[in-house]
Design an enzyme around this catalytic site. Sequence first.
Site, PDB file in Angstrom:
ATOM      1  N   ASN A  71      22.578 -57.935 -20.023  1.00 16.73           N
ATOM      2  CA  ASN A  71      21.050 -58.006 -19.956  1.00 16.73           C
ATOM      3  C   ASN A  71      20.484 -59.189 -19.529  1.00 16.73           C
ATOM      4  O   ASN A  71      21.065 -60.317 -19.790  1.00 16.73           O
ATOM      5  CB  ASN A  71      20.243 -57.360 -21.313  1.00 16.73           C
ATOM      6  N   VAL A  72      19.357 -59.194 -18.729  1.00 19.87           N
ATOM      7  CA  VAL A  72      18.801 -60.337 -18.134  1.00 19.87           C
ATOM      8  C   VAL A  72      17.440 -60.590 -19.076  1.00 19.87           C
ATOM      9  O   VAL A  72      16.818 -61.532 -18.537  1.00 19.87           O
ATOM     10  CB  VAL A  72      18.619 -60.297 -16.600  1.00 19.87           C
ATOM     11  N   HIS A  89      25.308 -61.598 -16.553  1.00 16.54           N
ATOM     12  CA  HIS A  89      24.526 -61.219 -15.448  1.00 16.54           C
ATOM     13  C   HIS A  89      23.238 -61.992 -15.041  1.00 16.54           C
ATOM     14  O   HIS A  89      22.438 -61.850 -14.267  1.00 16.54           O
ATOM     15  CB  HIS A  89      24.128 -59.743 -15.265  1.00 16.54           C
ATOM     16  N   CYS A 100      15.985 -71.057  -5.743  1.00 19.94           N
ATOM     17  CA  CYS A 100      15.779 -71.118  -4.315  1.00 19.94           C
ATOM     18  C   CYS A 100      17.049 -71.167  -3.630  1.00 19.94           C
ATOM     19  O   CYS A 100      17.983 -72.157  -3.831  1.00 19.94           O
ATOM     20  CB  CYS A 100      14.867 -72.488  -3.682  1.00 19.94           C
ATOM     21  N   CYS A 123      17.297 -74.774  -0.982  1.00 18.64           N
ATOM     22  CA  CYS A 123      17.272 -76.097  -1.769  1.00 18.64           C
ATOM     23  C   CYS A 123      17.928 -76.040  -3.126  1.00 18.64           C
ATOM     24  O   CYS A 123      18.092 -77.105  -3.789  1.00 18.64           O
ATOM     25  CB  CYS A 123      16.075 -76.956  -1.550  1.00 18.64           C
ATOM     26  N   GLY A 155      25.457 -50.143 -26.213  1.00 13.15           N
ATOM     27  CA  GLY A 155      24.856 -49.707 -25.310  1.00 13.15           C
ATOM     28  C   GLY A 155      24.676 -50.115 -23.708  1.00 13.15           C
ATOM     29  O   GLY A 155      24.126 -50.284 -23.105  1.00 13.15           O
ATOM     30  N   SER A 169      26.921 -48.303 -20.317  1.00 15.51           N
ATOM     31  CA  SER A 169      27.644 -47.147 -19.766  1.00 15.51           C
ATOM     32  C   SER A 169      29.068 -47.623 -19.227  1.00 15.51           C
ATOM     33  O   SER A 169      29.849 -46.720 -18.792  1.00 15.51           O
ATOM     34  CB  SER A 169      26.897 -46.522 -18.637  1.00 15.51           C
ATOM     35  N   ASN A 186      26.763 -45.811 -29.004  1.00 13.89           N
ATOM     36  CA  ASN A 186      26.171 -45.435 -28.022  1.00 13.89           C
ATOM     37  C   ASN A 186      25.880 -43.878 -28.182  1.00 13.89           C
ATOM     38  O   ASN A 186      26.679 -43.383 -28.384  1.00 13.89           O
ATOM     39  CB  ASN A 186      27.051 -45.709 -26.728  1.00 13.89           C
ATOM     40  N   PRO A 187      24.619 -43.339 -27.989  1.00 14.55           N
ATOM     41  CA  PRO A 187      24.255 -41.905 -28.286  1.00 14.55           C
ATOM     42  C   PRO A 187      25.273 -41.223 -27.271  1.00 14.55           C
ATOM     43  O   PRO A 187      25.549 -39.934 -27.449  1.00 14.55           O
ATOM     44  CB  PRO A 187      23.109 -41.797 -27.902  1.00 14.55           C
TER      45      PRO A 187
HETATM   46  P1  OAD Z   1      23.168 -48.435 -17.936  1.00 16.54           P
HETATM   47  O1  OAD Z   1      21.934 -47.997 -17.695  1.00 16.54           O
HETATM   48  O2  OAD Z   1      24.325 -48.007 -16.965  1.00 16.54           O
HETATM   49  O3  OAD Z   1      23.619 -47.668 -19.300  1.00 16.54           O
HETATM   50  C1  OAD Z   1      22.809 -47.855 -20.643  1.00 16.54           C
HETATM   51  C2  OAD Z   1      23.839 -47.259 -21.557  1.00 16.54           C
HETATM   52  O4  OAD Z   1      23.000 -47.254 -22.752  1.00 16.54           O
HETATM   53  C3  OAD Z   1      23.970 -45.575 -21.476  1.00 16.54           C
HETATM   54  O5  OAD Z   1      25.393 -45.596 -21.671  1.00 16.54           O
HETATM   55  C4  OAD Z   1      23.279 -44.923 -22.544  1.00 16.54           C
HETATM   56  O6  OAD Z   1      24.020 -43.929 -22.999  1.00 16.54           O
HETATM   57  C5  OAD Z   1      22.883 -46.081 -23.745  1.00 16.54           C
HETATM   58  N1  OAD Z   1      22.004 -45.948 -24.669  1.00 16.54           N
HETATM   59  C6  OAD Z   1      20.724 -45.370 -24.249  1.00 16.54           C
HETATM   60  N2  OAD Z   1      20.157 -45.566 -25.242  1.00 16.54           N
HETATM   61  C7  OAD Z   1      20.526 -46.301 -26.098  1.00 16.54           C
HETATM   62  C8  OAD Z   1      20.193 -46.884 -27.464  1.00 16.54           C
HETATM   63  N3  OAD Z   1      19.006 -46.585 -28.112  1.00 16.54           N
HETATM   64  N4  OAD Z   1      21.136 -47.517 -28.235  1.00 16.54           N
HETATM   65  C9  OAD Z   1      22.436 -47.652 -27.605  1.00 16.54           C
HETATM   66  N5  OAD Z   1      22.879 -46.959 -26.497  1.00 16.54           N
HETATM   67  C10 OAD Z   1      21.817 -46.684 -25.536  1.00 16.54           C
HETATM   68  O7  OAD Z   1      23.368 -50.027 -18.431  1.00 16.54           O
HETATM   69  P2  OAD Z   1      24.254 -50.977 -18.465  1.00 16.54           P
HETATM   70  O8  OAD Z   1      25.789 -50.566 -18.769  1.00 16.54           O
HETATM   71  O9  OAD Z   1      23.910 -52.082 -18.989  1.00 16.54           O
HETATM   72  O10 OAD Z   1      23.823 -54.803 -13.425  1.00 16.54           O
HETATM   73  O11 OAD Z   1      24.656 -51.426 -16.718  1.00 16.54           O
HETATM   74  C11 OAD Z   1      25.584 -52.462 -16.433  1.00 16.54           C
HETATM   75  C12 OAD Z   1      24.972 -53.112 -15.146  1.00 16.54           C
HETATM   76  O12 OAD Z   1      24.537 -52.083 -14.338  1.00 16.54           O
HETATM   77  C13 OAD Z   1      23.454 -53.810 -15.477  1.00 16.54           C
HETATM   78  O13 OAD Z   1      23.755 -55.151 -15.953  1.00 16.54           O
HETATM   79  C14 OAD Z   1      23.009 -54.098 -14.005  1.00 16.54           C
HETATM   80  C15 OAD Z   1      23.393 -52.524 -13.637  1.00 16.54           C
HETATM   81  O14 OAD Z   1      23.409 -52.408 -12.280  1.00 16.54           O
HETATM   82  C16 OAD Z   1      23.446 -55.650 -12.288  1.00 16.54           C
HETATM   83  O15 OAD Z   1      22.254 -55.311 -11.896  1.00 16.54           O
HETATM   84  C17 OAD Z   1      24.123 -56.637 -11.592  1.00 16.54           C
END
Ligand code: OAD
Length: 254
Positions: free
Chosen positions: A106-107, A123, A131, A134, A191, A193, A217-218
């Site tokens: 997360n960012v 990430h 920039c 520069c 949390g 995917s 993870n749900p």
């Molecule tokens: P995703 O959106 O792919 O997945 C989010 C996960 O959170 C899913 O598996 C959901 O089931 C789970 N989830 C939802 N609600 C939840 C809760 N309350 N508690 C726990 N889990 C829950 O997000 P990321 O896996 O973080 O990268 O995605 C990875 C990367 O893909 C991101 O960092 C971003 C994106 O493209 C870049 O932008 C480079």
Amino acid sequence: MGDPREKIFREAAETLAARRNAVALTGAGVSVESGIPMFRGTQGMWEKYDPMEYATIGAFLRDPEKVWEMLSEMVEVLSRAVPNPAHFGLAEMGKRGLLRSIITQNVDGLHQAAGSQRVIEFHGSAGELICLSCWNRYSSREKIRDGIPPRCECGRILKPNLVLFGEQIPWKAQEDAESEAETCSVLLVIGTSAQVAPACDIPRLSKKKGAAIIEINPEETPLTRTITDLYIPENAGPAISRLLEGIRDFPPPS
Ligand code: OAD
């Protein structure tokens, strides 16, 4: 009838308490309860904005103003978000000496805002702008007040210092994350995917070195039935709070 998840929570709490050397790998799911949308799924960012058009470095170099349409929405949501019980619970685990570090995809800076001390931003961070001519850096909060898209003193449109598709993971984050993953004895995967490499490869590094993998993870992920040892099918906030409660039953090893 008792709670069918009682056993799994007890086992997870016992593992964390006994090993006391955990690392967490977090994704967008930990910030959902703070009102930040996920990337994937029907309500996700990538449903609204095609990542190939809005989230690659190529797209940014070609048309940064267009990419800022997506980024401005992200920045607006992030500016209002505050940590939720999942962030605070992980910070508490850190304070109690159970969790060594957090590797986050997360960012949003919410782990740090909740008080976690060692956070590896795999990430990058939306809190900083850079920039690409520069290499000047600016605080997002201040620069964005002057208008969107934000510009460098040299006139070029700034990029948030986060990783777009097609960009390398910052080398220090990659190195630190690998080292944490290979030396922890429990990896809490929360949390995510687990679909985006190389972050989704981190659990395998830990597993290879003998760590226990606890996944919260749900929804099931590609990890759940392959390398996860203990799967907690719940939202991050309540699950982490319950784990903390459970850990109280297991005193630190003498
Ligand atoms: P995703 O959106 O792919 O997945 C989010 C996960 O959170 C899913 O598996 C959901 O089931 C789970 N989830 C939802 N609600 C939840 C809760 N309350 N508690 C726990 N889990 C829950 O997000 P990321 O896996 O973080 O990268 O995605 C990875 C990367 O893909 C991101 O960092 C971003 C994106 O493209 C870049 O932008 C480079």
